[in-house]
Design an enzyme around this catalytic site. Structure first.
Site, PDB file in Angstrom:
ATOM      1  N   VAL A 100      32.031  39.673  39.808  1.00  0.00           N
ATOM      2  CA  VAL A 100      31.132  40.722  40.296  1.00  0.00           C
ATOM      3  C   VAL A 100      29.716  40.175  40.473  1.00  0.00           C
ATOM      4  O   VAL A 100      29.038  40.466  41.458  1.00  0.00           O
ATOM      5  CB  VAL A 100      31.082  41.872  39.263  1.00  0.00           C
ATOM      6  CG1 VAL A 100      29.993  42.871  39.605  1.00  0.00           C
ATOM      7  CG2 VAL A 100      32.417  42.575  39.183  1.00  0.00           C
ATOM      8  N   ASP A 101      29.280  39.406  39.493  1.00  0.00           N
ATOM      9  CA  ASP A 101      27.921  38.860  39.476  1.00  0.00           C
ATOM     10  C   ASP A 101      27.649  38.028  40.741  1.00  0.00           C
ATOM     11  O   ASP A 101      26.630  38.212  41.427  1.00  0.00           O
ATOM     12  CB  ASP A 101      27.822  37.974  38.218  1.00  0.00           C
ATOM     13  CG  ASP A 101      26.395  37.726  37.787  1.00  0.00           C
ATOM     14  OD1 ASP A 101      25.491  38.415  38.284  1.00  0.00           O
ATOM     15  OD2 ASP A 101      26.207  36.840  36.927  1.00  0.00           O
TER      16      ASP A 101
HETATM   17  P1  ADP Z   1      32.889  39.770  33.153  1.00  0.00           P
HETATM   18  O1  ADP Z   1      32.227  38.424  33.120  1.00  0.00           O
HETATM   19  O2  ADP Z   1      31.999  40.872  32.577  1.00  0.00           O
HETATM   20  O3  ADP Z   1      34.269  39.775  32.599  1.00  0.00           O
HETATM   21  P2  ADP Z   1      33.827  39.617  35.944  1.00  0.00           P
HETATM   22  O4  ADP Z   1      32.943  39.685  37.129  1.00  0.00           O
HETATM   23  O5  ADP Z   1      34.490  38.321  35.637  1.00  0.00           O
HETATM   24  O6  ADP Z   1      32.933  40.152  34.713  1.00  0.00           O
HETATM   25  O7  ADP Z   1      34.947  40.728  36.079  1.00  0.00           O
HETATM   26  C1  ADP Z   1      34.791  42.107  35.828  1.00  0.00           C
HETATM   27  C2  ADP Z   1      35.814  42.911  36.624  1.00  0.00           C
HETATM   28  O8  ADP Z   1      35.346  43.088  37.958  1.00  0.00           O
HETATM   29  C3  ADP Z   1      37.175  42.260  36.755  1.00  0.00           C
HETATM   30  O9  ADP Z   1      38.166  43.240  36.474  1.00  0.00           O
HETATM   31  C4  ADP Z   1      37.247  41.808  38.224  1.00  0.00           C
HETATM   32  O10 ADP Z   1      38.548  41.880  38.754  1.00  0.00           O
HETATM   33  C5  ADP Z   1      36.373  42.837  38.909  1.00  0.00           C
HETATM   34  N1  ADP Z   1      35.714  42.413  40.173  1.00  0.00           N
HETATM   35  C6  ADP Z   1      35.518  41.165  40.677  1.00  0.00           C
HETATM   36  N2  ADP Z   1      34.833  41.209  41.842  1.00  0.00           N
HETATM   37  C7  ADP Z   1      34.584  42.530  42.090  1.00  0.00           C
HETATM   38  C8  ADP Z   1      33.916  43.256  43.140  1.00  0.00           C
HETATM   39  N3  ADP Z   1      33.365  42.631  44.175  1.00  0.00           N
HETATM   40  N4  ADP Z   1      33.847  44.622  43.037  1.00  0.00           N
HETATM   41  C9  ADP Z   1      34.386  45.274  41.983  1.00  0.00           C
HETATM   42  N5  ADP Z   1      35.029  44.658  40.971  1.00  0.00           N
HETATM   43  C10 ADP Z   1      35.127  43.305  41.017  1.00  0.00           C
END
Ligand code: ADP
Length: 176
Positions: free
Chosen positions: A38-39
């Site tokens: 997401v980041d």
């Molecule tokens: P963390 O480091 O907090 O675990 P991540 O980004 O690795 O965060 O993942 C958090 C969740 O967001 C996961 O379930 C992933 O599948 C989901 N995810 C990844 N990309 C996106 C996106 N563009 N929009 C919404 N959810 C997403």
């Protein structure tokens, strides 16, 4: 589902494409310089100015949240939360609850009417999704009575299994 006049939605989609939401929440890391998942998607969509603003607010610890502008994203703000790394930052349920609580309170303070969350900590940070979903909905429902401005809370799940799991978890909260 509606709780005390606040709508809670569960949708499948991309957190960077929630045009009708005033603020989106980032599952960030403590450096606030962008990363994977997401980041990475949020920083790519927002453009390099986001990193300039967010990294100046770093470091923040698990459970904490800060707010920045949204730059090229279609929203007004981004709230950056650092979720707990499962099995490392403890107690993980309280730290995860703090993310949702702090994000909702920050949005409320800015008098925003809508906020979209991803499933914080359920990617690279390894939090089992079912447990994380229970903490998420329990916390949101607990905080709702404090909210005057927020009328819509949207949970955005990337894939269909995650969407189904969250839909069922919310339904289970409703019938409790
Ligand atoms: P963390 O480091 O907090 O675990 P991540 O980004 O690795 O965060 O993942 C958090 C969740 O967001 C996961 O379930 C992933 O599948 C989901 N995810 C990844 N990309 C996106 C996106 N563009 N929009 C919404 N959810 C997403």
């Amino acid at each position: 589902m509606k709780v005390s006049g606040v709508e809670i939605q569960v949708v499948q989609g991309d957190i960077t494409r929630q045009e009708d939401m005033a603020v989106i929440v980032n599952a960030a890391n403590s450096s606030l310089r962008g990363g994977g998942g997401v980041d990475g998607a949020i920083h790519r969509a927002a453009g390099p100015e986001l990193k300039k603003e967010s990294s100046a607010l770093a470091p923040i610890g698990p459970g904490q949240a800060v707010i920045t502008g949204a730059y090229r994203l279609p929203n007004r703000y981004v709230i950056h939360c650092v979720g707990p790394v499962y099995g490392v930052h403890k107690p993980e349920d309280e730290l995860l609850a703090s993310c949702y609580r702090n994000a909702l309170r920050l949005a409320e303070k800015q008098q925003l009417d809508s906020i979209a969350f991803p499933a914080i900590s359920t990617g690279v940070y390894g939090y089992p999704m079912r447990e994380a979903a229970q903490v998420m909905f329990k916390t949101i429902i607990e905080v709702i009575p404090e909210l005057k401005h927020i009328k819509k809370i949207r949970i955005v799940l990337f894939d269909h299994p995650a969407y189904e799991l969250h839909r069922q978890a919310l339904e289970a909260c409703h019938t409790e």
